[in-house]
Design a protein around this motif. Structure first.
Motif, PDB file in Angstrom:
ATOM      1  N   GLU A 270       0.838  -1.203   0.000  1.00 47.66           N
ATOM      2  CA  GLU A 270       0.000   0.000   0.000  1.00 47.66           C
ATOM      3  C   GLU A 270       0.872   1.252   0.000  1.00 47.66           C
ATOM      4  O   GLU A 270       0.610   2.205  -0.753  1.00 47.66           O
ATOM      5  N   ILE A 271       1.918   1.260   0.827  1.00 48.29           N
ATOM      6  CA  ILE A 271       2.828   2.412   0.863  1.00 48.29           C
ATOM      7  C   ILE A 271       3.498   2.591  -0.486  1.00 48.29           C
ATOM      8  O   ILE A 271       3.672   3.721  -0.964  1.00 48.29           O
ATOM      9  N   ASP A 272       3.865   1.486  -1.118  1.00 48.82           N
ATOM     10  CA  ASP A 272       4.513   1.566  -2.427  1.00 48.82           C
ATOM     11  C   ASP A 272       3.606   2.271  -3.434  1.00 48.82           C
ATOM     12  O   ASP A 272       4.072   3.118  -4.207  1.00 48.82           O
ATOM     13  N   ARG A 273       2.329   1.939  -3.409  1.00 50.22           N
ATOM     14  CA  ARG A 273       1.377   2.591  -4.323  1.00 50.22           C
ATOM     15  C   ARG A 273       1.212   4.074  -3.974  1.00 50.22           C
ATOM     16  O   ARG A 273       1.173   4.937  -4.871  1.00 50.22           O
ATOM     17  N   MET A 274       1.112   4.389  -2.686  1.00 46.88           N
ATOM     18  CA  MET A 274       0.915   5.778  -2.255  1.00 46.88           C
ATOM     19  C   MET A 274       2.102   6.648  -2.644  1.00 46.88           C
ATOM     20  O   MET A 274       1.936   7.756  -3.181  1.00 46.88           O
ATOM     21  N   VAL A 275       3.322   6.146  -2.386  1.00 47.27           N
ATOM     22  CA  VAL A 275       4.527   6.902  -2.741  1.00 47.27           C
ATOM     23  C   VAL A 275       4.617   7.065  -4.257  1.00 47.27           C
ATOM     24  O   VAL A 275       4.962   8.142  -4.761  1.00 47.27           O
ATOM     25  N   GLY A 276       4.281   6.001  -4.982  1.00 51.46           N
ATOM     26  CA  GLY A 276       4.294   6.073  -6.442  1.00 51.46           C
ATOM     27  C   GLY A 276       3.387   7.172  -6.969  1.00 51.46           C
ATOM     28  O   GLY A 276       3.762   7.927  -7.869  1.00 51.46           O
ATOM     29  N   ASP A 277       2.188   7.293  -6.392  1.00 53.31           N
ATOM     30  CA  ASP A 277       1.241   8.331  -6.819  1.00 53.31           C
ATOM     31  C   ASP A 277       1.772   9.735  -6.497  1.00 53.31           C
ATOM     32  O   ASP A 277       1.646  10.662  -7.313  1.00 53.31           O
ATOM     33  N   LEU A 278       2.367   9.890  -5.307  1.00 55.29           N
ATOM     34  CA  LEU A 278       2.897  11.197  -4.907  1.00 55.29           C
ATOM     35  C   LEU A 278       4.061  11.614  -5.809  1.00 55.29           C
ATOM     36  O   LEU A 278       4.139  12.764  -6.260  1.00 55.29           O
ATOM     37  N   VAL A 279       4.961  10.680  -6.079  1.00 58.91           N
ATOM     38  CA  VAL A 279       6.120  10.974  -6.930  1.00 58.91           C
ATOM     39  C   VAL A 279       5.674  11.254  -8.361  1.00 58.91           C
ATOM     40  O   VAL A 279       6.196  12.167  -9.020  1.00 58.91           O
ATOM     41  N   LYS A 280       4.690  10.506  -8.832  1.00 61.87           N
ATOM     42  CA  LYS A 280       4.187  10.728 -10.187  1.00 61.87           C
ATOM     43  C   LYS A 280       3.634  12.147 -10.318  1.00 61.87           C
ATOM     44  O   LYS A 280       3.820  12.810 -11.355  1.00 61.87           O
ATOM     45  N   GLY A 281       2.972  12.636  -9.277  1.00 62.91           N
ATOM     46  CA  GLY A 281       2.456  14.003  -9.303  1.00 62.91           C
ATOM     47  C   GLY A 281       3.568  15.028  -9.431  1.00 62.91           C
ATOM     48  O   GLY A 281       3.447  16.014 -10.177  1.00 62.91           O
ATOM     49  N   ILE A 282       4.688  14.805  -8.703  1.00 57.00           N
ATOM     50  CA  ILE A 282       5.831  15.721  -8.782  1.00 57.00           C
ATOM     51  C   ILE A 282       6.443  15.690 -10.182  1.00 57.00           C
ATOM     52  O   ILE A 282       6.788  16.732 -10.753  1.00 57.00           O
ATOM     53  N   ILE A 283       6.560  14.489 -10.756  1.00 54.43           N
ATOM     54  CA  ILE A 283       7.133  14.352 -12.102  1.00 54.43           C
ATOM     55  C   ILE A 283       6.261  15.053 -13.135  1.00 54.43           C
ATOM     56  O   ILE A 283       6.767  15.773 -14.007  1.00 54.43           O
ATOM     57  N   LYS A 284       4.954  14.874 -13.036  1.00 52.21           N
ATOM     58  CA  LYS A 284       4.031  15.507 -13.987  1.00 52.21           C
ATOM     59  C   LYS A 284       4.140  17.035 -13.915  1.00 52.21           C
ATOM     60  O   LYS A 284       4.141  17.722 -14.950  1.00 52.21           O
ATOM     61  N   LYS A 285       4.226  17.554 -12.691  1.00 48.83           N
ATOM     62  CA  LYS A 285       4.358  19.010 -12.538  1.00 48.83           C
ATOM     63  C   LYS A 285       5.677  19.498 -13.138  1.00 48.83           C
ATOM     64  O   LYS A 285       5.724  20.558 -13.776  1.00 48.83           O
ATOM     65  N   LYS A 286       6.726  18.724 -12.926  1.00 46.74           N
ATOM     66  CA  LYS A 286       8.033  19.110 -13.458  1.00 46.74           C
ATOM     67  C   LYS A 286       8.019  19.072 -14.990  1.00 46.74           C
ATOM     68  O   LYS A 286       8.535  19.985 -15.647  1.00 46.74           O
ATOM     69  N   GLU A 287       7.432  18.029 -15.578  1.00 50.42           N
ATOM     70  CA  GLU A 287       7.348  17.930 -17.040  1.00 50.42           C
ATOM     71  C   GLU A 287       6.577  19.105 -17.624  1.00 50.42           C
ATOM     72  O   GLU A 287       6.977  19.678 -18.640  1.00 50.42           O
ATOM     73  N   LYS A 288       5.484  19.468 -16.978  1.00 51.72           N
ATOM     74  CA  LYS A 288       4.663  20.590 -17.451  1.00 51.72           C
ATOM     75  C   LYS A 288       5.448  21.900 -17.392  1.00 51.72           C
ATOM     76  O   LYS A 288       5.447  22.699 -18.338  1.00 51.72           O
ATOM     77  N   ALA A 289       6.172  22.107 -16.244  1.00 53.26           N
ATOM     78  CA  ALA A 289       6.941  23.340 -16.080  1.00 53.26           C
ATOM     79  C   ALA A 289       8.085  23.418 -17.087  1.00 53.26           C
ATOM     80  O   ALA A 289       8.374  24.490 -17.643  1.00 53.26           O
TER      81      ALA A 289
END
Length: 529
Positions: A270-289
């Protein structure tokens, strides 16, 4: 009646077919289990014994696991003698027991898998150099949760990841991160200053929480250009996950483990999925910027994304070219926890040792003032810190972040005069190698930075593989220069501002939570210069 009889015959035939199928499946499953749990271990045992290796006789399914866990728990529960740096009895009690009982040519059983204990630098060098043949051991699926990304990959996939990630850690890129390192370290210094100003210039501090916060802040800013607050939830979850994994790492192969400890396993996933979602959000924001030209390009994530984009453009947008989103998420997870844990541990042990050996603290401080005076440490001058570098090398020798490594091979391999059968695991006790008196001398368990006065290549009787805090060969840690740069920056600022001594409240209890860490913190008495 005729119809009913036909139906009964058809049902009977169907039942018979199902029974035969089930029997075949059970026989195949039973044969597979017998090969895994008995026939293959006994075959490997015979091959190793014929070559002069010795071990405890194989025990069905569990091997040596019961004894390993029991001896490890007993050793961990015993208090350390004063400030002893001899940590091998604490972490490798069973390995030492096997070597004492059977000699250097020994192996042990991790469940049904034999594990050769390598103590020869030349053999270890051969294993590290042949990284396509001796691969990362994947016997324990739990390890992927604490070492994802580059750390768990092998072969061509590892080579692809390494090529794309490496540009983020070259010296030119690290130079652009120096100011970020200074700001994070300086924030910690200011916090300590506040404590001292309210206590007449002297106070007792557990520096371990501060070092963890500071190195987490560095990873957030230098690796992802985000704030510590944004990454705090990720670090909190990864810490919980690593504790769960380390609690079960040695027990994983015991019978019915997943049934007995299913709740912990579900939480790890469960933690692996939660961390994956949080990190994916940071990556998406970085790609957009980056796409909109609104982001700076001097953090690790930006450089990684740019390097990945160039690789895809160069080779064409084909399948398996470049890193997928999952690949990037895994690499970011490892940056988050691996990068932070390594440097915070290094700094914690450095401060502990300099608090005990104050003569070396004085020498290091004099060098820092000679190189920088009262000025801010900078990238170019940090390389002039010879004494500080010697100290950090010696800290890493006595307290390496990773105390052992494992490798395995799927095919028969020659290792010097030894035939290593496919399916055998290789166990490399880094901590024991770092304190081997045959290599380092009778003072191997003592803190003596002067042994590195002529660099790493001349230390340890000139045997380069006798010192491997960041690994060795093609797979040497890609972030080692980043970790050492951060450690030099932080230690220089601390020495410029304070002198410190070990508090009577300090309790020496190293333990492993992914890296070698101080279980009860590092309590020192800080004095303002």
């Amino acid at each position: 009646m005729g119809t009913e009889r036909v139906v009964r015959e058809m049902l009977g035939a169907t039942t018979l077919i199902a029974s035969i199928t089930a029997a075949i499946i059970m026989v195949r499953w039973g044969w597979k289990m017998m090969k895994w749990l008995w026939l293959n271990p006994k075959r490997l045992e015979r091959v190793l014994i014929e070559q002069g290796f010795q071990a405890n006789p194989y025990k069905f399914w569990v091997g040596d696991l019961k004894e390993i866990v029991k001896m490890h728990e007993e050793a961990k529960s015993m208090p350390m003698k004063s400030l002893s740096h001899d940590l091998s009895p604490r972490f490798f009690s069973f390995v030492l027991h096997i070597l004492h009982k059977h000699g250097k040519n020994s192996f042990m059983w991790f469940g049904p898998t034999p594990s050769l204990i390598l103590t020869s630098p030349e053999q270890i060098k051969d294993v590290f150099n042949k990284n396509y043949d001796y691969r990362k051991s994947h016997l324990n699926p739990l390890s992927k949760y604490v070492a994802p990304g580059l750390a768990k990959l092998d072969g061509d996939k590892w080579a692809k990841h390494r090529k794309i990630i490496s540009p983020a850690f070259n010296l030119d890129k690290l130079k652009t991160m120096t100011q970020t390192l200074f700001q994070c370290c300086n924030d910690m210094i200011r916090e300590w200053d506040k404590k001292l100003s309210s206590s007449n210039g002297t106070c007792e501090v557990d520096v371990w929480p501060s070092l963890m916060s500071m190195t987490q802040d560095v990873i957030c800013r230098a690796a992802f250009r985000s704030s510590y607050e944004e990454g705090k939830q990720i670090f909190h979850l990864l810490t919980e996950q690593s504790e769960l994994v380390m609690n079960h790492l040695q027990r994983y192969h015991t019978p019915f483990w997943s049934f007995v400890h299913g709740k912990d396993l579900r939480r790890i996933k469960e933690i692996d999925r939660m961390v994956g979602d949080l990190v994916k959000g940071i990556i998406k924001k970085k790609e957009k910027a980056l796409k909109e030209g609104e982001a700076m390009k001097n953090d690790v994530l930006s450089i990684l994304l740019e390097s990945n984009h160039k690789e895809i453009e160069k080779r064409g947008n084909k399948k398996n070219v470049g890193l997928s989103m999952k690949d990037i998420i895994d690499e970011c997870k490892f940056f988050y926890f691996g990068g932070q844990a390594t440097t915070s541990s290094l700094l914690a042990w450095a401060i502990m040792l300099l608090s005990k050996y104050t003569d070396w603290q004085t020498r290091a401080r004099e060098e820092v003032f000679q190189v920088f005076g009262d000025q801010e440490p900078n990238f170019d001058r940090l390389s002039h810190l010879k004494i500080v570098t010697m100290i950090l090398y010696e800290v890493l020798r006595l307290y390496p972040p990773v105390t052992w490594q494992e490798r395995s091979t799927e095919k028969d391999m020659k290792l010097g005069d030894i035939l290593v059968p496919g399916g055998v695991q290789i166990f490399i006790p880094i901590l024991m190698l770092h304190q081997d008196q045959e290599i380092w001398g009778s003072d191997a368990k003592e803190f003596k930075p002067e042994r590195f006065s002529e660099g790493i290549s001349k230390a340890g009787k000139g045997n380069s593989v006798a010192y491997i805090p960041f690994g060795w060969g093609p797979r040497i840690c890609v972030g080692q220069n980043f970790a050492l740069l951060e450690a030099k920056m932080a230690l220089s600022l601390i020495l410029q501002n304070f002198w410190f001594e070990l508090s009577p409240a300090y309790s020496h209890a190293p333990f492993i939570r992914m890296t070698l860490q101080p279980q009860h913190g590092v309590h020192v008495i800080l004095h303002k210069l």
